[in-house]
Design an enzyme around this catalytic site. Structure first.
Site, PDB file in Angstrom:
ATOM      1  N   HIS A 137       0.519  -1.032   0.190  1.00 42.67           N
ATOM      2  CA  HIS A 137       0.023  -0.294  -0.367  1.00 42.67           C
ATOM      3  C   HIS A 137       0.752   1.324   0.090  1.00 42.67           C
ATOM      4  O   HIS A 137       1.468   1.225   1.576  1.00 42.67           O
ATOM      5  CB  HIS A 137      -1.019   0.168   1.315  1.00 42.67           C
ATOM      6  CG  HIS A 137      -1.731   1.338   1.534  1.00 42.67           C
ATOM      7  ND1 HIS A 137      -1.655   1.985   2.691  1.00 42.67           N
ATOM      8  CD2 HIS A 137      -2.751   1.231   0.356  1.00 42.67           C
ATOM      9  CE1 HIS A 137      -3.179   2.218   2.337  1.00 42.67           C
ATOM     10  NE2 HIS A 137      -3.365   2.743   1.041  1.00 42.67           N
TER      11      HIS A 137
ATOM     12  N   HIS B 115      -0.911  10.763  -1.614  1.00 42.23           N
ATOM     13  CA  HIS B 115      -2.274  10.836  -0.728  1.00 42.23           C
ATOM     14  C   HIS B 115      -2.975  11.726  -0.701  1.00 42.23           C
ATOM     15  O   HIS B 115      -4.751  11.985  -0.951  1.00 42.23           O
ATOM     16  CB  HIS B 115      -1.916   9.757  -0.300  1.00 42.23           C
ATOM     17  CG  HIS B 115      -3.600   9.522   0.681  1.00 42.23           C
ATOM     18  ND1 HIS B 115      -4.379   9.365   1.380  1.00 42.23           N
ATOM     19  CD2 HIS B 115      -4.174   8.039   0.359  1.00 42.23           C
ATOM     20  CE1 HIS B 115      -4.945   9.242   1.684  1.00 42.23           C
ATOM     21  NE2 HIS B 115      -5.435   7.976   1.499  1.00 42.23           N
TER      22      HIS B 115
END
Length: 298
Positions: free
Chosen positions: A47, A89
């Site tokens: 991730h 992100h």
């Protein structure tokens, strides 16, 4: 990926109840302990790279995943003021760079308010560890070249696409330019996902051959609508049950194959074993080595 509801566009598409946590139908069949199409364990996806061990969404993070033996990595894509796609992100730069020091008068430090050249000046590693001081925010082009160099595979996420009109077409063009939309990559090395159903539908319309994933937990009743444009339903692990995973697998996606599910963000042994027991196809983790050991020992 944060465990928040999908974009408002999803509710508009499928109705106000589209994102309700599903109640499994009585007829749902509990799958085998571990179920995947072409392997006997769930895929383990790093991730934002191996983000427990290196600063997220940097080249160092995907290199770390490579060094740990992980072929699949996940990223997040946003767009700068001058139209460059970068790997980040959050929609602002504050948490993972030194933007407050370099540009103290530019609050709230949104990605979209800075040029690519300005973002290239930022330190994206020191917040994580002095070891990574000087690590940069990669552009999507730089990132794709490194993933290719590392012989890795990619779960590619359009982050907050509602902020960046047309980002799907632009992102697909970068993937094409870097060799990622040929038959080989499309068949086995790429998934494009988003929390926005509209974004996933757009990707599917632009490139029907590309494997897509919707991030969320639609109700069982709404799964057939998602299966028209999404190959995967990628849900937070806390929302899952074995009957729900079975309901996903019982449907076929836009390419005529059973729907899949990659679950996130699983970082400990107990959650990894639990998710695998439901029959998920992939587990996305900041600590992929922890997940790998858990599945090997299970």
């Amino acid at each position: 990926m944060y465990a928040r509801a999908a974009a408002v566009t999803t509710a508009a598409l499928l109705g106000a109840g589209a994102l309700a946590v599903p109640a499994a139908p009585a007829s749902a069949r509990t799958p085998a302990a571990v179920r995947t199409a072409d392997h006997d364990r769930p895929l383990v996806v790093a991730h934002r790279g191996a983000s427990a061990y290196a600063p997220e969404n940097t080249l160092a993070a995907i290199d770390k995943a490579r060094d740990m033996g992980f072929r699949w990595v996940e990223n997040d894509v946003q767009r700068t003021k001058d139209g460059e796609l970068v790997i980040m992100h959050d929609d602002n730069l504050k948490r993972t760079t030194n933007v407050e020091e370099v540009f103290p008068g530019r609050a709230p430090w949104k990605v979209a308010d800075f040029t690519a050249a300005e973002i290239a000046r930022l330190d994206a590693g020191s917040w994580f560890s002095p070891k990574y001081a000087g690590e940069r925010v990669p552009t999507l082009k730089q990132y794709m070249r490194r993933v290719s160099h590392n012989h890795q595979k990619l779960v590619f996420e359009f982050k907050k696409p509602e902020l960046y009109p047309g980002i799907e077409k632009q992102g697909l063009q970068v993937l094409r330019d870097t060799g990622w939309l040929d038959k080989h990559h499309v068949k086995s090395k790429l998934v494009v996902q988003s929390f926005s159903a509209d974004s996933v539908r757009t990707v599917h319309a632009l490139r029907p051959d590309v494997k897509t994933g919707f991030l969320g937990t639609p109700s069982v009743a709404d799964l057939p609508a998602y299966a028209k444009f999404s190959d995967q339903i990628n849900s937070t692990h806390t929302s899952l049950s074995a009957p729900y995973v079975a309901a996903i697998h019982a449907l076929k996606g836009p390419h005529g194959k059973p729907l899949e599910i990659f679950t996130w963000t699983v970082n400990d042994t107990a959650d990894a074993v639990r998710a695998a027991s439901f029959g998920v196809d992939g587990i996305i983790s900041n600590a992929p080595d922890v997940v790998r050991r858990a599945l090997e020992d299970d």
